[in-house]
Design a protein around this motif. Sequence first.
Motif, PDB file in Angstrom:
ATOM      1  N   ASP A 112       0.967  -1.215  -0.211  1.00 46.96           N
ATOM      2  CA  ASP A 112      -0.058  -0.285   0.149  1.00 46.96           C
ATOM      3  C   ASP A 112       0.615   1.406  -0.073  1.00 46.96           C
ATOM      4  N   ALA A 113       1.896   1.803  -0.870  1.00 49.03           N
ATOM      5  CA  ALA A 113       2.706   2.590  -1.064  1.00 49.03           C
ATOM      6  C   ALA A 113       2.786   2.303  -2.882  1.00 49.03           C
ATOM      7  N   GLN A 114       3.672   3.568  -3.191  1.00 53.08           N
ATOM      8  CA  GLN A 114       4.468   3.555  -4.359  1.00 53.08           C
ATOM      9  C   GLN A 114       5.876   3.236  -4.092  1.00 53.08           C
ATOM     10  N   VAL A 115       6.052   1.848  -5.093  1.00 50.82           N
ATOM     11  CA  VAL A 115       7.265   1.211  -5.043  1.00 50.82           C
ATOM     12  C   VAL A 115       7.758   1.429  -6.429  1.00 50.82           C
ATOM     13  N   THR A 116       9.420   2.230  -5.518  1.00 50.28           N
ATOM     14  CA  THR A 116      10.656   3.049  -7.178  1.00 50.28           C
ATOM     15  C   THR A 116      11.399   2.553  -6.866  1.00 50.28           C
ATOM     16  N   SER A 117      12.846   2.798  -7.183  1.00 53.54           N
ATOM     17  CA  SER A 117      13.955   2.669  -7.186  1.00 53.54           C
ATOM     18  C   SER A 117      14.761   3.589  -8.578  1.00 53.54           C
ATOM     19  N   GLN A 118      15.742   4.181  -8.447  1.00 59.16           N
ATOM     20  CA  GLN A 118      16.847   5.338  -8.379  1.00 59.16           C
ATOM     21  C   GLN A 118      17.606   4.598  -9.617  1.00 59.16           C
ATOM     22  N   ASP A 119      17.710   2.738  -9.372  1.00 59.27           N
ATOM     23  CA  ASP A 119      18.582   1.908  -9.853  1.00 59.27           C
ATOM     24  C   ASP A 119      18.323   1.244 -11.140  1.00 59.27           C
ATOM     25  N   ALA A 120      18.774   2.178 -12.296  1.00 61.28           N
ATOM     26  CA  ALA A 120      18.066   1.982 -13.636  1.00 61.28           C
ATOM     27  C   ALA A 120      18.234   0.620 -14.032  1.00 61.28           C
ATOM     28  N   ARG A 121      18.911  -0.294 -13.543  1.00 58.56           N
ATOM     29  CA  ARG A 121      18.673  -1.981 -13.556  1.00 58.56           C
ATOM     30  C   ARG A 121      17.541  -2.390 -13.417  1.00 58.56           C
ATOM     31  N   ALA A 122      16.755  -2.144 -12.286  1.00 62.29           N
ATOM     32  CA  ALA A 122      15.347  -1.910 -11.875  1.00 62.29           C
ATOM     33  C   ALA A 122      14.497  -2.080 -12.956  1.00 62.29           C
ATOM     34  N   VAL A 123      13.365  -3.369 -12.810  1.00 63.23           N
ATOM     35  CA  VAL A 123      13.068  -3.704 -13.734  1.00 63.23           C
ATOM     36  C   VAL A 123      11.149  -3.922 -12.416  1.00 63.23           C
ATOM     37  N   LEU A 124      10.752  -3.017 -12.769  1.00 63.61           N
ATOM     38  CA  LEU A 124       9.452  -2.944 -11.379  1.00 63.61           C
ATOM     39  C   LEU A 124       8.251  -4.147 -12.453  1.00 63.61           C
ATOM     40  N   TYR A 125       7.363  -4.158 -11.695  1.00 65.38           N
ATOM     41  CA  TYR A 125       6.454  -4.520 -12.000  1.00 65.38           C
ATOM     42  C   TYR A 125       4.990  -4.043 -12.118  1.00 65.38           C
ATOM     43  N   GLN A 126       3.901  -3.562 -13.367  1.00 66.64           N
ATOM     44  CA  GLN A 126       2.907  -2.868 -13.668  1.00 66.64           C
ATOM     45  C   GLN A 126       1.339  -3.566 -13.428  1.00 66.64           C
ATOM     46  N   PRO A 127       1.420  -4.205 -12.322  1.00 70.18           N
ATOM     47  CA  PRO A 127      -0.333  -4.836 -12.107  1.00 70.18           C
ATOM     48  C   PRO A 127      -1.144  -4.255 -13.239  1.00 70.18           C
ATOM     49  N   ARG A 128      -1.911  -4.652 -13.920  1.00 76.41           N
ATOM     50  CA  ARG A 128      -3.500  -4.334 -14.439  1.00 76.41           C
ATOM     51  C   ARG A 128      -4.128  -4.356 -13.574  1.00 76.41           C
TER      52      ARG A 128
END
Length: 329
Positions: free
Chosen positions: A281-297
């Motif tokens: 229940d928060a916005q997950v981000t990353s400053q690391d360019a290698r990170a591939v975050l999940y975008q749920p539908r």
Amino acid sequence: MPEISVHTHVASQNARKVLFTAGPASLLDENLLGLRPCFGRGDQDYSQVEEAVLTTLKAMTGHAHIARLQGSASLALEIASLNFLNGKVLVIDSGYYAQRLSSFAQMAQRTAGEVSSVAVCDWQQLASVQEPYDWVVACYTETSAGLLLPVAELRALADRVGAQLMLDATASIGLEIDHGLADVIAYSSCKGLFGLTGASFIAFHQPPKHEVDSFYLNLATHLERRMTGPYHAIASLYEVLPKHADLREAVFINKARMLKKIAGYATHPAHYQPALCTWVDAQVTSQDARAVLYQPRGISRGSVVCHLGEAHLGSQARGDILDLLELQP
């Protein structure tokens, strides 16, 4: 070009990208070590590979029969819906992927002619279901909402209404227990099995009672291997499955560390927490360019983080990749 070892190549590729997505997992040495020239007829080496993989998968879930297909779990679920569903069908709505199961059941109603009706029930309203059904269809782990529906509860529901149970096991296979409580399951070669993409499977206790009027969508076509199969995806599993118990520990280690990291932001109680992923229940981000975050539908707020990114480390994983994530309430 200088020669490099498989291990060096795999380590280099995993260093370039950090996955927080729902699968496939990080690359394994075994994914490449299993690859070989293959053919589906007259190739005794490949026949032995496929037999070993399918036997292991049947033992993993406790099903007597299994069909392997070249394609995604979506294909397997559509074929399973057409070939097995009949009469009155109840779909348990837990999010995007469960809603897709509803569309498959409705498609079966329109085309195969065996389904008489399709009803939908929210996963939080199972106690309200009273009338009889022929099939209950559900998603064991709903990645779109980071939700696990306990399979024992789904089995109890099916028994109460006199139904058989079909599961989308795509995100639960290899990680959760008691898949054998379902009469039919469908899943893919990646995610919690840690194989390469490209193969999908339908496992079942009893054969379907009707045949679908289609070459490709008829389950018998795949059981009888009448077309090119997912040879290389299965070959990758040949090396992975003997090490599966160790590899899956990486998922559990990451899940446990994630729950500690987001203790104040968890959305589901422990009873409904899947191993594969976590809804935060928060916005997950990353400053690391290698990170591939999940975008749920399937969620209206927060983020879903999946835990396959350290699969290559197995029981040596420590969840260190989670340090790359930042939470913004």
